[in-house]
Design a protein around this motif. Structure first.
Motif, PDB file in Angstrom:
ATOM      1  N   LEU A 248      86.577  15.813 -23.972  1.00 15.91           N
ATOM      2  CA  LEU A 248      85.795  15.048 -24.686  1.00 15.91           C
ATOM      3  C   LEU A 248      86.346  13.669 -24.876  1.00 15.91           C
ATOM      4  O   LEU A 248      87.400  13.688 -25.482  1.00 15.91           O
ATOM      5  N   GLU A 249      85.649  12.664 -24.229  1.00 17.61           N
ATOM      6  CA  GLU A 249      86.379  11.344 -24.406  1.00 17.61           C
ATOM      7  C   GLU A 249      85.400  10.422 -24.989  1.00 17.61           C
ATOM      8  O   GLU A 249      84.343  10.197 -24.743  1.00 17.61           O
ATOM      9  N   GLU A 250      85.811  10.131 -26.481  1.00 18.33           N
ATOM     10  CA  GLU A 250      84.944   9.059 -27.198  1.00 18.33           C
ATOM     11  C   GLU A 250      84.830   7.624 -26.615  1.00 18.33           C
ATOM     12  O   GLU A 250      85.695   7.196 -26.029  1.00 18.33           O
ATOM     13  N   LEU A 251      83.675   7.295 -26.825  1.00 19.24           N
ATOM     14  CA  LEU A 251      83.162   5.970 -26.272  1.00 19.24           C
ATOM     15  C   LEU A 251      83.845   4.959 -27.116  1.00 19.24           C
ATOM     16  O   LEU A 251      83.430   5.021 -28.298  1.00 19.24           O
ATOM     17  N   SER A 252      84.333   3.489 -26.530  1.00 18.30           N
ATOM     18  CA  SER A 252      84.705   2.600 -27.620  1.00 18.30           C
ATOM     19  C   SER A 252      83.453   1.705 -27.306  1.00 18.30           C
ATOM     20  O   SER A 252      82.964   1.195 -26.185  1.00 18.30           O
TER      21      SER A 252
END
Length: 364
Positions: A248-252
């Motif tokens: 899970l890669e959080e979006l900037s």
């Protein structure tokens, strides 16, 4: 489960029995009631009409009394589940409200929460499949999980995983309780079709926005009088039917600069229709709400809800939740002594924050 203790019969409960006894006594014991003349019949009819009318009014008063009691209990329970947010969290001005599609309910299938943590101001906005009180259990489970995970987990992805595990556990327990014959994991179990769209967002101390979106509408960013939709990529599937990806890669999504606002909402706002079937123009209504500067989050909220109720003639078909976050750090942040990481919540937030506008949950 909410239990209401039964009360012993009172004089009001005995009153219908007395009226009934008077009517029967008149019919059997009064000589006038035994006569067949027109006058005697008129008097007898008047007596029974008066007794019947009195019974109807008594029953009506009792029902209204029980309805008021039930609404007070429901309001108290719903305010615990979807509690009013403080007007300011670590320099972020907050305004939120929810409109239930079920008459008499102030909480439905929409959920929101905002907490100030040492990791930043963390926000969740979600929409449970269905609406009204039937979805309240899922809302309570997810909000309870978020309020703990937002403080405990350093990464936004781990917060989302906690929500996913909580939802799966809640649905299994519901399946066993509501449909024991189907089995908790049966694919034809009605609970197996439940899902929740969720947007988890974090506002850092420098205004940086980090987002994880599971099938939820993207919020709008208000910069002065300009309204733009915040879109940082493709959203993940809603929670429930599909497992979360392994990574899970959080979006900037850039920064929320001082004076800029973020407007989060559930799909009930965009899907609301008027009598001609036209959808509610949320971006246009938002532009109208911020046309006069400066504007507070509370003003934006009131204007949007007023336009929405006017569009739907006061009867939205689905639950609607709106959450407005404004970066007010440019005009100074009030700090509370002893608050770790600027964590301000509950009574401490109300004591240390400004302005202090109440944030009641709105309902029809």
């Amino acid at each position: 489960m909410i239990r209401i203790k039964a009360r012993a019969p009172t004089g009001r409960a005995v009153l219908p029995t007395v009226w009934g006894a008077v009517a029967v006594g008149y019919k059997l014991g009064c000589p006038l009631a035994q006569q067949d003349g027109l006058g005697a019949r008129i008097v007898t009819s008047a007596v029974f009409f008066a007794v019947g009318t009195g019974l109807i009014f008594h029953v009506r008063r009792a029902l209204l009394r029980e309805l008021r009691l039930a609404r007070r209990v429901a309001r108290a329970a719903q305010n615990v589940v979807l509690r009013p947010l403080p007007p300011r969290l670590d320099g972020i001005d907050v305004a939120a409200a929810q409109l239930s599609a079920d008459r008499g309910a102030s909480v439905g299938g929409d959920l929101y929460e905002a907490v100030a943590t040492e990791h930043g101001v963390r926000v969740v906005m979600g929409d449970v499949r269905g609406h009204g009180l039937a979805a309240l259990g899922t809302v309570a489970a997810l909000l309870g999980s978020f309020r703990e995970a937002a403080h405990d987990e350093p990464e936004l992805g781990r917060v989302l995983r906690r929500l996913d595990r909580t939802l799966a556990r809640h649905l299994r327990e519901r399946a066993r309780a509501e449909h024991p014959a189907c089995g908790a994991a049966a694919p034809d179990n009605p609970v197996a079709e439940e899902f929740v769209t969720v947007l988890v967002l974090e506002i850092g101390r420098d205004g940086e926005l980090r987002v994880l979106n599971c099938g939820h509408p993207w919020p709008y960013v208000v910069r002065g009088v300009r309204v733009e939709q915040l879109s940082c990529g493709d959203p993940l599937p809603p929670l429930g039917p599909f497992p979360l990806p392994a990574e899970l890669e959080e979006l900037s999504c850039g920064r929320l600069l001082p004076g800029e606002s973020l407007v989060l909402f559930t799909d009930g706002a965009e899907d609301a229709r008027d009598t001609h079937g036209r959808f509610f123009p949320l971006p246009a209504a938002l532009r109208d709400a911020v046309s006069d500067q400066p504007v507070s989050p509370q003003t934006v909220l009131r204007t949007l809800f007023g336009a929405l109720l006017h569009h739907t003639a006061g009867s939205p078909a689905d639950d609607v939740a709106l959450l407005v976050l404004r970066n007010g750090r440019g005009r100074g942040t009030v700090s509370c002594p002893g608050a770790r990481g600027g964590d301000i919540s509950g009574s401490a937030a109300r004591a240390c924050s400004a302005p202090t506008h109440p944030q009641p949950t709105r309902h029809r």
